[in-house]
Structure formats: structure tokens, C-alpha cells
Design a protein around this motif. Structure first.
Motif, PDB file in Angstrom:
ATOM      1  N   PHE A  21       0.878  -1.169   0.000  1.00 18.20           N
ATOM      2  CA  PHE A  21       0.000   0.000   0.000  1.00 18.20           C
ATOM      3  C   PHE A  21       0.916   1.219   0.000  1.00 18.20           C
ATOM      4  O   PHE A  21       1.252   1.749   1.052  1.00 18.20           O
ATOM      5  CB  PHE A  21      -0.909   0.010   1.233  1.00 18.20           C
ATOM      6  N   SER A  22       1.346   1.634  -1.185  1.00 16.07           N
ATOM      7  CA  SER A  22       2.355   2.687  -1.307  1.00 16.07           C
ATOM      8  C   SER A  22       2.072   3.594  -2.493  1.00 16.07           C
ATOM      9  O   SER A  22       1.345   3.224  -3.413  1.00 16.07           O
ATOM     10  CB  SER A  22       3.749   2.072  -1.532  1.00 16.07           C
ATOM     11  N   VAL A  23       2.704   4.751  -2.461  1.00 15.59           N
ATOM     12  CA  VAL A  23       2.785   5.631  -3.626  1.00 15.59           C
ATOM     13  C   VAL A  23       4.262   5.925  -3.835  1.00 15.59           C
ATOM     14  O   VAL A  23       4.970   6.300  -2.897  1.00 15.59           O
ATOM     15  CB  VAL A  23       1.999   6.944  -3.426  1.00 15.59           C
ATOM     16  N   LEU A  24       4.706   5.731  -5.066  1.00 17.42           N
ATOM     17  CA  LEU A  24       6.116   5.931  -5.394  1.00 17.42           C
ATOM     18  C   LEU A  24       6.261   6.948  -6.512  1.00 17.42           C
ATOM     19  O   LEU A  24       5.487   6.926  -7.467  1.00 17.42           O
ATOM     20  CB  LEU A  24       6.741   4.617  -5.882  1.00 17.42           C
TER      21      LEU A  24
ATOM     22  N   ARG B 110      15.905  -8.691  -2.546  1.00 14.90           N
ATOM     23  CA  ARG B 110      14.644  -9.203  -3.080  1.00 14.90           C
ATOM     24  C   ARG B 110      13.446  -8.746  -2.256  1.00 14.90           C
ATOM     25  O   ARG B 110      12.311  -8.943  -2.661  1.00 14.90           O
ATOM     26  CB  ARG B 110      14.662 -10.742  -3.159  1.00 14.90           C
ATOM     27  N   SER B 111      13.697  -8.130  -1.118  1.00 14.38           N
ATOM     28  CA  SER B 111      12.620  -7.642  -0.263  1.00 14.38           C
ATOM     29  C   SER B 111      12.143  -6.282  -0.761  1.00 14.38           C
ATOM     30  O   SER B 111      12.920  -5.324  -0.814  1.00 14.38           O
ATOM     31  CB  SER B 111      13.108  -7.509   1.182  1.00 14.38           C
ATOM     32  N   LEU B 112      10.874  -6.208  -1.106  1.00 15.86           N
ATOM     33  CA  LEU B 112      10.299  -4.941  -1.553  1.00 15.86           C
ATOM     34  C   LEU B 112      10.412  -3.886  -0.459  1.00 15.86           C
ATOM     35  O   LEU B 112      10.816  -2.752  -0.712  1.00 15.86           O
ATOM     36  CB  LEU B 112       8.836  -5.149  -1.952  1.00 15.86           C
ATOM     37  N   GLN B 113      10.086  -4.255   0.756  1.00 12.35           N
ATOM     38  CA  GLN B 113      10.129  -3.297   1.860  1.00 12.35           C
ATOM     39  C   GLN B 113      11.535  -2.758   2.077  1.00 12.35           C
ATOM     40  O   GLN B 113      11.737  -1.545   2.181  1.00 12.35           O
ATOM     41  CB  GLN B 113       9.614  -3.949   3.137  1.00 12.35           C
ATOM     42  N   LYS B 114      12.520  -3.626   2.134  1.00  9.18           N
ATOM     43  CA  LYS B 114      13.899  -3.172   2.355  1.00  9.18           C
ATOM     44  C   LYS B 114      14.381  -2.303   1.204  1.00  9.18           C
ATOM     45  O   LYS B 114      15.062  -1.297   1.419  1.00  9.18           O
ATOM     46  CB  LYS B 114      14.827  -4.366   2.543  1.00  9.18           C
ATOM     47  N   ALA B 115      14.038  -2.686  -0.017  1.00 10.80           N
ATOM     48  CA  ALA B 115      14.466  -1.901  -1.177  1.00 10.80           C
ATOM     49  C   ALA B 115      13.851  -0.505  -1.144  1.00 10.80           C
ATOM     50  O   ALA B 115      14.541   0.486  -1.386  1.00 10.80           O
ATOM     51  CB  ALA B 115      14.102  -2.622  -2.471  1.00 10.80           C
ATOM     52  N   LEU B 116      12.562  -0.421  -0.828  1.00 13.15           N
ATOM     53  CA  LEU B 116      11.901   0.885  -0.788  1.00 13.15           C
ATOM     54  C   LEU B 116      12.432   1.749   0.346  1.00 13.15           C
ATOM     55  O   LEU B 116      12.750   2.923   0.152  1.00 13.15           O
ATOM     56  CB  LEU B 116      10.388   0.721  -0.641  1.00 13.15           C
ATOM     57  N   LEU B 117      12.521   1.181   1.530  1.00 17.32           N
ATOM     58  CA  LEU B 117      12.972   1.970   2.677  1.00 17.32           C
ATOM     59  C   LEU B 117      14.439   2.366   2.547  1.00 17.32           C
ATOM     60  O   LEU B 117      14.856   3.378   3.108  1.00 17.32           O
ATOM     61  CB  LEU B 117      12.722   1.210   3.977  1.00 17.32           C
ATOM     62  N   GLY B 118      15.205   1.594   1.788  1.00 18.24           N
ATOM     63  CA  GLY B 118      16.607   1.922   1.583  1.00 18.24           C
ATOM     64  C   GLY B 118      16.852   2.866   0.423  1.00 18.24           C
ATOM     65  O   GLY B 118      17.938   3.430   0.289  1.00 18.24           O
TER      66      GLY B 118
END
Length: 191
Positions: free
Chosen positions: A137-140, A157-165
Motif C-alpha cells: 500500500f504505497s505511492v512511489l 529481493r525484499s520490496l520493503q527493504k528496497a523501498l525503505l533503503g
């Protein structure tokens, strides 16, 4: 006076194996007489002239709900980060609302809140529910694409880690029991 929201692309992620659904394609599982993806598409359609569905099978069925279809560049269902990268490559607008295909209870207020938060801060926005990030549930902003590609190339491969990083992320705080964020991950949840 609030600022008008920009037109955005919508990326619906429907490219998984559906393991918890016994291998069934989750987005096409029926709920209240329609596929789960149809419920999501009905909510988001008015926000965009560019609904992109990332799917790795059943493209002809998903085409009914999308303006564009994409598939992962790699085979064997590599995960949501692969779908996000592929979807961002074809998105027509600067802002991309990203959602799971199995969250039929989302509403327009949630989408508006995420989009407004992202635009006002000129950054990504993501739901945080009970202290936990919910990357589905995001806006990029599309400009995060090179950073996500770099993370992928580095083995992430983690979406969360990639986005937060990759970029600053604004949190849209939601209660732990917010039903709009319910994922229908197993057949029992469809009852």
C-alpha cells in the motif's frame, strides 16, 4: 485549501504463485461475484487513465481490468520487487500508486491519503499499520526506479527493504484493525 491531486499510474501486483491459495491465481479468485482484482480496479479507476497490472499468468483475463499488462523479467515468480521494477518502467505518470491484487476492501480515502502525503512531501508514501510498514500500500515517484534496479542488482529481493533503503518514505499511519488493509491470502478469508 487543499491542492488537487495529480493524475497517477496505478500498479496492481498480481504476479505471485498463490501458494497460500493452493496455487490459484489470487487476483482472479472470486469474492462477492467478481475476481479480487476487479474490486481493486473499481476503487482506483477514477484516479488514473493508466492501470498497470503486473501478472505472470492469465494475462488474457487480467487484460479486462488494465490499460497495460507487464510480467516479471525473470522467470519463476521472483517476488513483488520484480513486479514493481517492471511496472515502474511502463508507468505513464510521475506518481505510481502500488497495491496488491488481494486487498478488495481498500477505499478511495486510503488512496487519496497516500497520494496526498507523497505529493506534499515529494517522496514515497507507505502505509504503516500498528508500527509495521505495509509496502503493498504505497505511492512511489517513478524516479525511484534506478534505485530499486540497483538494489535488485545487488541481490535485494525484499520490496520493503528496497523501498525503505532507496528514498525517504512518509508514513500513512493506520490502525492495526483497519479492515481496508485486509489481504485475502487464503481460501478461508474469502468466506
Amino acid at each position: 485549501m487543499s491542492t488537487a491531486l495529480p493524475l497517477c499510474s496505478i500498479l496492481i501486483l498480481a504476479g505471485g504463485r498463490g501458494q497460500r491459495m493452493g496455487g490459484r491465481d489470487k487476483g482472479l479468485v472470486s469474492w462477492h461475484g467478481e475476481p479480487l482484482v476487479a474490486h481493486v480496479q473499481h476503487v482506483v479507476r477514477e484516479f488514473s487513465d493508466d492501470v498497470v497490472i503486473s501478472c505472470n499468468r492469465n494475462q488474457e483475463r487480467y487484460a479486462l481490468y488494465a490499460d497495460q499488462l507487464v510480467s516479471d523479467a525473470e522467470v519463476d515468480f521472483p517476488g513483488p520487487l520484480a513486479g514493481v521494477i517492471t511496472g515502474l518502467k511502463v508507468a505513464r505518470h510521475e506518481w505510481v500508486v502500488m497495491l496488491a491484487c488481494d486487498a478488495p476492501l481498500i477505499d478511495q480515502a486510503l488512496i487519496e491519503g497516500l497520494l496526498r502525503l507523497a505529493v506534499e512531501h515529494d517522496s514515497a508514501a507507505m502505509v504503516r499499520q500498528g508500527g509495521y510498514w505495509q509496502p503493498m500500500f504505497s505511492v512511489l515517484p517513478r524516479r525511484v526506479l534506478p534505485m530499486l534496479e540497483h538494489a535488485w542488482a545487488a541481490g535485494e529481493r525484499s520490496l520493503q527493504k528496497a523501498l525503505l533503503g532507496a528514498v525517504p518514505v512518509q508514513a500513512l499511519e493506520c490502525a492495526e484493525n483497519d479492515q481496508r488493509l485486509s489481504n485475502f491470502n487464503s481460501p478461508e478469508l474469502l468466506l
